[in-house]
Design a protein around this motif. Structure first.
Motif: not given
Length: 180
Positions: A82-106
């Motif tokens: 379960x901790x592993x799944x939470x970490x994957x979910x958090x990493x995916x959320x961080x990746x999505x947020x990062x991509x949004x920031x990059x897209x917004x900056x572009x």
């Protein structure tokens, strides 16, 4: 191999490596099957089983030999999954947020670039017809001062002065417009 009894668990809590090896060998296969069924990733499941057994060895003095070790082990594995799944979910959320920031900056960068281009075009359009013609011949067509002078039948010095003045006006208008 026989089911590890209370005595085996007691030896593990006292640091008996042989007893721990027996415990590990008995539970390794079912623990791996259980974890693989949760994760759907055999390699990650193997790592998780290894990690759980390492934690068990490190915290062996916390083991209660008279409690159900089977339940303890599989609860640890489930919680770790379960901790592993939470970490994957958090990493995916961080990746999505990062991509949004990059897209917004572009997009912001693109908008700023378009704004600056529009400023330059407007500044060029504000030049006199003669200055605009000299500037375009020099910049767009790459003609030298001498070539422009011959083409327009004016002196080379006039071309130079007109270009200097045109560039100065453009710089001032663009710098003034970007200051706000």
């Amino acid at each position: 191999m026989a089911y590890p009894d209370e005595n085996t668990l007691r030896k593990v809590t006292q640091g008996d490596e042989q007893a721990f090896a027996e415990l590990y060998n008995y539970y390794k296969a079912p623990a791996l099957r259980f974890t693989t069924s949760l994760l759907k990733d055999e390699e990650e499941a193997e790592n998780m089983v290894q990690d759980v057994f390492i934690k068990i060895w490190v915290k062996r003095d916390h083991i209660k030999p008279d409690y159900n070790f089977n339940s303890y082990l599989f609860t640890c594995l489930r919680n770790m999954a379960f901790d592993h799944f939470k970490k994957l979910e958090k990493n995916e959320l961080l990746r999505k947020n990062y991509m949004e920031v990059i897209r917004s900056a572009e997009e912001d960068e693109k908008e700023e670039s378009e704004r600056r281009i529009n400023l330059v075009v407007a500044a060029v359009d504000s030049l006199s017809v003669k200055r605009k013609q000299i500037l375009k011949l020099n910049i767009e067509e790459g003609k030298s001062y001498q070539e422009i002078a011959e083409f327009l039948r004016i002196s080379k010095n006039t071309v130079k002065n007109q270009l200097v003045k045109a560039k100065q006006i453009l710089r001032e208008k663009v710098d003034f417009a970007t200051a706000f």
